[in-house]
Design an enzyme around this catalytic site. Structure first.
Site, short mmCIF file in Angstrom:
data_model
loop_
_atom_site.label_atom_id
_atom_site.label_comp_id
_atom_site.label_asym_id
_atom_site.label_seq_id
_atom_site.Cartn_x
_atom_site.Cartn_y
_atom_site.Cartn_z
N GLY A 1 0.82 -1.19 0.00
CA GLY A 1 0.00 0.00 0.00
C GLY A 1 0.86 1.25 0.00
N CYS A 2 0.40 2.28 0.66
CA CYS A 2 1.09 3.57 0.69
C CYS A 2 2.54 3.41 1.11
CB CYS A 2 0.37 4.49 1.66
SG CYS A 2 1.26 6.02 2.01
N PHE A 3 3.47 3.85 0.26
CA PHE A 3 4.88 3.64 0.59
C PHE A 3 5.35 4.49 1.76
CE2 PHE A 3 5.91 6.03 -3.69
CZ PHE A 3 5.37 7.22 -3.21
N CYS B 1 3.83 4.70 4.57
CA CYS B 1 3.56 3.88 5.76
C CYS B 1 4.50 2.69 5.84
CB CYS B 1 2.12 3.41 5.75
SG CYS B 1 0.90 4.74 5.83
N TYR C 1 -3.32 11.13 7.89
CA TYR C 1 -3.57 10.22 6.76
C TYR C 1 -3.65 8.77 7.24
CZ TYR C 1 -2.35 6.87 3.21
OH TYR C 1 -2.34 5.75 2.44
#
Length: 204
Positions: free
Chosen positions: A36-38, A40, A185
Site C-alpha cells: 500500500g502507501c509507501f 507507511c 492520513y
C-alpha cells in the site's frame, strides 16, 4: 622450517581465509516490498533492527521513467501500472530475509489483494518482489505461515524483481518531514485499526 615461520604462514592463511569469507558474504542485502502507501511501509520497516535504509519508489510496471503523476496510469504504450513499493536495505547478519518478510506481512493486510486499507487498485496491491529462487521460496513459506496463523488465504503476489525507480525526494522520509499530515492520513486510512483487527497489534 622454523616454528616462527610456520606460525606466520598459518596466521597468513587464516587471515586470507577470513578475508575470502568476508568478501563472499555481502555486508547488506535488499528487498523490494509493496504494502500500500509507501509512506507507511517505509515508516514501519525503517525501525526494524538491522535495517539501514528504506527508499520509497515504484516498480513492476511498463512505464520506463515513472513519476508520482504517471506511475499508475495505463495507456497503449504502458499497459501495466507500477506499484508503490519500498526498497529495504538491511544487514542479513542482524535481520534475516525470512524475519524481514514476517515483519512486513504483520504490518499490512495480507488478506486483501485489491489494494491496502483506504488505497485501492493495482498500484496499491500487496506484493513481494523476488530476485532469485531462494527468495521466492522464502516468500512462499512466509505467506504459508501467515495463512495458517490467520486461517485464511493470503493473496499477496510474488513477482520477479524488476527495475526499481526511487520516488521523488518529497516522498522520502515523509512521516518524519510531515508528522501531522502523516498521522492524520494513517489514522483516516484505517491502517492501524485493521492491523490490530488481524493481529491483535503488531506481532514480533
Amino acid at each position: 622450517m622454523g616454528a616462527t615461520r610456520r606460525l606466520m604462514l598459518a596466521l597468513a592463511l587464516a587471515l586470507a581465509t577470513t578475508a575470502a569469507i568476508a568478501q563472499d558474504r555481502p555486508e547488506t542485502a535488499q528487498a523490494i516490498l509493496a504494502g500500500g502507501c509507501f509512506w507507511c511501509v517505509e515508516h514501519d520497516l525503517e525501525s526494524l533492527p538491522g535495517v539501514t535504509e528504506v527508499v520509497s519508489g515504484y516498480t513492476g510496471g511498463t512505464r520506463p521513467t515513472p513519476t508520482y503523476k504517471n506511475y499508475n496510469r495505463v495507456d497503449a504504450g504502458n499497459p501495466t501500472p507500477h506499484v508503490e513499493v519500498v526498497q529495504v536495505t538491511y544487514d542479513p547478519e542482524v535481520l534475516s530475509h525470512e524475519a524481514l518478510l514476517d515483519a512486513f506481512l504483520r504490518r499490512i493486510d495480507p488478506t486483501d489483494s485489491g489494494g491496502q486499507f483506504c488505497d485501492r487498485g493495482a498500484a496499491y496491491r500487496p506484493a513481494i518482489f523476488t530476485a532469485n529462487p531462494d527468495e521466492r521460496q522464502a516468500a512462499e513459506a512466509a505467506l504459508a505461515r501467515v495463512s495458517q496463523r490467520l486461517a485464511t488465504e493470503t493473496p499477496v503476489e510474488i513477482i520477479d524483481a524488476a527495475p526499481f525507480w526511487p520516488a521523488e525526494a518529497y516522498h522520502q522520509d515523509y512521516a518524519a518531514k510531515n508528522p501531522l499530515q502523516y498521522r492524520f492520513y494513517r489514522w483516516n486510512c484505517g491502517r492501524d485499526q485493521r492491523v490490530r483487527e488481524l493481529w491483535g497489534g503488531v506481532a514480533d
